[in-house]
Structures are given as C-alpha cells and as structure tokens.
Design an enzyme around this catalytic site. Structure first.
Site, PDB file in Angstrom:
ATOM      1  N   ARG A  38     -38.965  32.677 110.451  1.00 19.70           N
ATOM      2  CA  ARG A  38     -38.308  33.983 110.330  1.00 19.70           C
ATOM      3  C   ARG A  38     -37.442  34.043 109.067  1.00 19.70           C
ATOM      4  NH1 ARG A  38     -37.336  36.215 115.263  1.00 19.70           N
ATOM      5  NH2 ARG A  38     -37.004  34.096 116.044  1.00 19.70           N
ATOM      6  N   TYR A  39     -36.734  32.954 108.788  1.00 19.34           N
ATOM      7  CA  TYR A  39     -35.834  32.889 107.625  1.00 19.34           C
ATOM      8  C   TYR A  39     -36.468  31.966 106.581  1.00 19.34           C
ATOM      9  CZ  TYR A  39     -32.531  34.345 111.299  1.00 19.34           C
ATOM     10  OH  TYR A  39     -31.920  34.986 112.341  1.00 19.34           O
TER      11      TYR A  39
ATOM     12  N   CYS B  77     -38.666  23.349 130.556  1.00 17.31           N
ATOM     13  CA  CYS B  77     -37.212  23.115 130.601  1.00 17.31           C
ATOM     14  C   CYS B  77     -36.908  22.372 131.895  1.00 17.31           C
ATOM     15  CB  CYS B  77     -36.439  24.429 130.614  1.00 17.31           C
ATOM     16  SG  CYS B  77     -36.782  25.475 129.199  1.00 17.31           S
TER      17      CYS B  77
ATOM     18  N   CYS C  76     -33.257  29.416 133.284  1.00 25.37           N
ATOM     19  CA  CYS C  76     -32.112  30.329 133.341  1.00 25.37           C
ATOM     20  C   CYS C  76     -32.638  31.742 133.579  1.00 25.37           C
ATOM     21  CB  CYS C  76     -31.336  30.261 132.031  1.00 25.37           C
ATOM     22  SG  CYS C  76     -30.996  28.567 131.528  1.00 25.37           S
TER      23      CYS C  76
ATOM     24  N   CYS D  22     -33.037  34.086 130.419  1.00 26.07           N
ATOM     25  CA  CYS D  22     -33.631  33.514 129.201  1.00 26.07           C
ATOM     26  C   CYS D  22     -34.444  34.556 128.428  1.00 26.07           C
ATOM     27  CB  CYS D  22     -34.529  32.358 129.594  1.00 26.07           C
ATOM     28  SG  CYS D  22     -35.404  31.647 128.199  1.00 26.07           S
TER      29      CYS D  22
ATOM     30  N   ASP E 201     -29.985  39.450 124.950  1.00 25.60           N
ATOM     31  CA  ASP E 201     -31.188  40.084 124.402  1.00 25.60           C
ATOM     32  C   ASP E 201     -31.821  41.008 125.434  1.00 25.60           C
ATOM     33  OD1 ASP E 201     -31.204  38.728 121.859  1.00 25.60           O
ATOM     34  OD2 ASP E 201     -31.567  36.903 123.018  1.00 25.60           O
TER      35      ASP E 201
ATOM     36  N   ASP F 210     -29.299  39.310 117.946  1.00 28.48           N
ATOM     37  CA  ASP F 210     -30.625  39.131 117.373  1.00 28.48           C
ATOM     38  C   ASP F 210     -31.253  40.513 117.335  1.00 28.48           C
ATOM     39  OD1 ASP F 210     -32.357  36.851 116.534  1.00 28.48           O
ATOM     40  OD2 ASP F 210     -31.151  35.866 118.082  1.00 28.48           O
TER      41      ASP F 210
ATOM     42  N   LYS G  74     -30.690  37.382 113.024  1.00 29.56           N
ATOM     43  CA  LYS G  74     -29.350  37.538 113.616  1.00 29.56           C
ATOM     44  C   LYS G  74     -28.426  38.295 112.680  1.00 29.56           C
ATOM     45  CE  LYS G  74     -29.298  33.324 116.327  1.00 29.56           C
ATOM     46  NZ  LYS G  74     -30.727  33.150 116.125  1.00 29.56           N
TER      47      LYS G  74
HETATM   48  S1  SF4 Z   1     -32.279  29.483 128.167  1.00 30.34           S
HETATM   49 FE1  SF4 Z   1     -34.497  29.494 128.398  1.00 30.34          FE
HETATM   50  S2  SF4 Z   1     -35.235  27.919 126.999  1.00 30.34           S
HETATM   51 FE2  SF4 Z   1     -33.041  27.537 127.321  1.00 30.34          FE
HETATM   52  S3  SF4 Z   1     -32.957  26.104 129.049  1.00 30.34           S
HETATM   53 FE3  SF4 Z   1     -32.739  28.134 129.904  1.00 30.34          FE
HETATM   54  S4  SF4 Z   1     -34.843  28.696 130.462  1.00 30.34           S
HETATM   55 FE4  SF4 Z   1     -35.002  26.977 129.034  1.00 30.34          FE
END
Ligand code: SF4
Length: 371
Positions: free
Chosen positions: A95-96, A108, A112, A115, A276, A313, A320
């Site tokens: 991107r940059y 992962c 989360c 995410c 986001d 972003d 960003k």
């Molecule tokens: S934010 Fe997304 S990429 Fe980062 S640990 Fe959590 S689920 Fe995984």
C-alpha cells in the site's frame, strides 16, 4: 464442579464450548449462525479474565460472539481497509512505497469479534503454501524500495518456530529489507508461547519490532507481563496498537489505565485505531467526535509516553491518516474531508454522527485536490 471449572485449559471454539463454559449469552441458534459466519476461539488465558456476566465486561465483549454481529449495514464491507486493492501477489499488500504487509497465515490463537479481517481470518485457504510464500519473498526481493516488512495476518507468531526461523533467515538475506515488524495478539492470547525457541527464531541481525495488540489494561495479566518482559529483555522493542471500541475502552479512564499499564511494562503505545467499517461490528463503533474528545482528555493529563497516534484507515485502501482537529475538515454533521499521505482528499461519512444521512453511504469517495 461446573464444566467451566473442569475444562479450564481448553481453547473454546464452538457454541457448545461456550455453553459448557457458561459464556453463551442469547439464543444459541442465533449464536450458531454467528459462529458459522465468523470463527470463534478463546484461549484459556483469556477465558480466565472473562467475567461470565451478565454485567457488561470489556474482555467478554471482545471475544465472546454476540447476536449483534448479524446486524449489518450498507456502509460496512468485507475489506474495510482495502487490503485486496493493494494485493501485489498472494499474501503481500503493498500500500505504501517503502513497506509491505506479508501475511503468511490467517490463523490466530483468538478471534476478536471486531477484527477488520474477520472475513479472512481462520480460513485455511488463505494460508500461504510454500510456493506462494516463495512468490511473496520473490516480490519483496525484486522491489528495492521495500525497506520494512510487516508480518501480519492472522497472527504470524502462531507459526512453528522452525518455519518462523526459516522465514526470518530469508528476510535477513534480502539486503534492502532493514526492518522486520510483527503485528501480533499472541503475547496476550497465549503468553506461554513466548518461549526461548520463539525468541531464537526472531533473532536476526536486522531491526525486529513487535507491535502487540492490546485493548484493555485487564489483558495485561501477570503472565502477559512476563511474556512482554521476555521479549523486551530479549532485545526486541515492543510497541502497542489498540482499537477504540465501544463498551471496551471508550472512556478516558479506560484509555489512561491501558496506556499507563503498557508503558509501565516497557511497551510504547503506537496506534489507537478508529474502528473500521467491518461487517457486523456496528455495536463496537465510536464516533470520530467521541474519539477526538477521548484523545484530548489524555493530552496533558497523562505522560507524553502514554500518547498513541489516533488513526483512521481510509476505506478503499488509501492508507492511514492521523485524526486530529487539524487533519480533519468537517464538511457537514458527521461528514469529513481527510487527506491521504499522497495529498488526495477523501470524503469520510461517520455512520454514527450523520443526522441527515444520504441515501447510500459507501464510507469514502475520493477526489484529487486542486493544486
Ligand atoms: S484482531 Fe483479527 S487478526 Fe488480530 S488477533 Fe484478533 S482476529 Fe486475529
């Protein structure tokens, strides 16, 4: 003894596991639908610090699926920061000009709920094969302007030590790559994984930085603090990134306590991300106006060491932009002009702050400024 107590060492990966652990809040059939859409994993380390409820809990909110994830809006997208727009070869986002993201895995240790890559993480088809990783490294080798490689994903530190050591050796051998940066949640989700073997895999003769993703002071348990200390004592500078999330850290006191705890543990706060526009994450969203108020509340009252840069972003892959009253031009209630690093102006419509919402909100549109 409840099942929760009898299986404390298990990573929870299904609604049945959540039920056993006393963490399934809401209609289980709906939660099954959420889990089908967006993967679930909660490690024992995180499980220990989740308050099972029913009162709101900033740790539970981040990891335990909720029916609200099925509520989507037309301004949300599967690729909110435009990774795909800049995908040079599979696994490399360029991107940059002077840096690339290299994503060797989309796995992962924990998933989360907010995410921005939630549509991709956990999908084994996104994992790079040896050939694909070879192509990604060839791309980096053949682009002299790449000064920094940012390993992201997924979580790059879930790779086995041997695979990681091989990858580090390949990057070390590319003369123009001077800096290798890891973006990871692993020290928080699985601190015991920060082993001597892992540190030895990371030990190359180039600058290596670790940016740990941490959103609440309670994530910094004694074992997490010890894991961070192993990284720092091993000679690796550690920085942090935090996502500003409603119900998790959207008060000045939460942010102050988190940033102070990070600095006390030798972690320099780097980024505070505006959330986001990822699909099904509306319940975490905070307005830019509120974000700016919170940042203002930290300035002066908390040490300069504890101040991360608050960034947005720009949707569409424009990169960003630091969010400050100076960098934003409000063009209407909840409507802003933001400038990317190339000087191009993009309209950003804050879904939480628009009183008279236009018929369709795409997040951002762009135009080149008059010179
Ligand atoms: S934010 Fe997304 S990429 Fe980062 S640990 Fe959590 S689920 Fe995984």
């Amino acid at each position: 003894m409840s099942d929760h107590q009898s299986t404390p060492h298990k990573t929870l990966t299904s609604v049945a596991d959540l039920v056993d652990a006393g963490l399934a809040h809401g209609d289980h059939e709906v939660l099954e639908k959420v889990a089908e859409e967006f993967r679930v994993a909660i490690t024992p380390e995180l499980r220990q610090i989740i308050d099972p409820g029913p009162a709101p809990d900033p740790i539970r909110a981040q990891f335990v699926p909720s029916p609200e994830e099925l509520e989507t809006h037309d301004w949300e997208t599967g690729d909110p920061i435009g990774d795909e727009v800049h995908e040079a070869v599979k696994g490399v986002t360029h991107r940059y000009p002077d840096r690339v993201l290299l994503k060797p895995t989309h796995t992962c240790r924990v998933y989360c709920r907010f995410c921005f890559r939630r549509e991709k993480v956990g999908d084994v088809r996104e994992q790079l094969s040896d050939n694909e990783l070879g192509n990604a490294l060839d791309y980096i080798r053949s682009h002299q302007q790449i000064w920094e490689v940012i390993l992201s994903g997924g979580d790059p530190l879930v790779l086995a030590d041997r695979r990681l050591a091989k990858l580090m050796a390949e990057l070390e051998a590319i003369d123009h790559v001077k800096v290798i940066r890891f973006h990871t949640r692993l020290p928080i989700a699985d601190p015991d994984r920060i082993t001597a073997g892992l540190l030895s895999a990371l030990a190359v003769k180039k600058a290596v930085y670790v940016v740990v993703h941490c959103n609440h002071a309670r994530e910094l348990t004694p074992s997490v603090r010890a894991a961070i200390a192993r990284l720092v004592d091993g000679g690796i500078p550690v920085l942090s990134q935090t996502v500003l999330l409603k119900g998790v850290n959207d008060t000045a006191a939460d942010l102050r306590d988190l940033m102070r705890a990070l600095v006390e543990n030798r972690v320099k706060p780097y980024y505070l991300h505006h959330p986001d526009l990822a699909r099904g994450t509306g319940h975490f969203r905070v307005s830019i106006r509120r974000g700016l108020e919170l940042v203002r509340a930290l300035r002066g009252f908390v040490s300069g060491l504890c101040q991360p840069t608050y960034v947005l972003d720009i949707p569409g892959g424009f990169g960003k932009v630091p969010l400050t009253p100076q960098s934003l031009r409000e063009t209407g209630t909840g409507a802003y002009d933001v400038q990317d690093f190339r000087g191009e102006t993009h309209a950003y419509l804050d879904p939480l702050d628009i009183r008279e919402r236009p018929a369709s909100i795409s997040g951002a549109t762009s135009e080149t400024p008059e010179t």
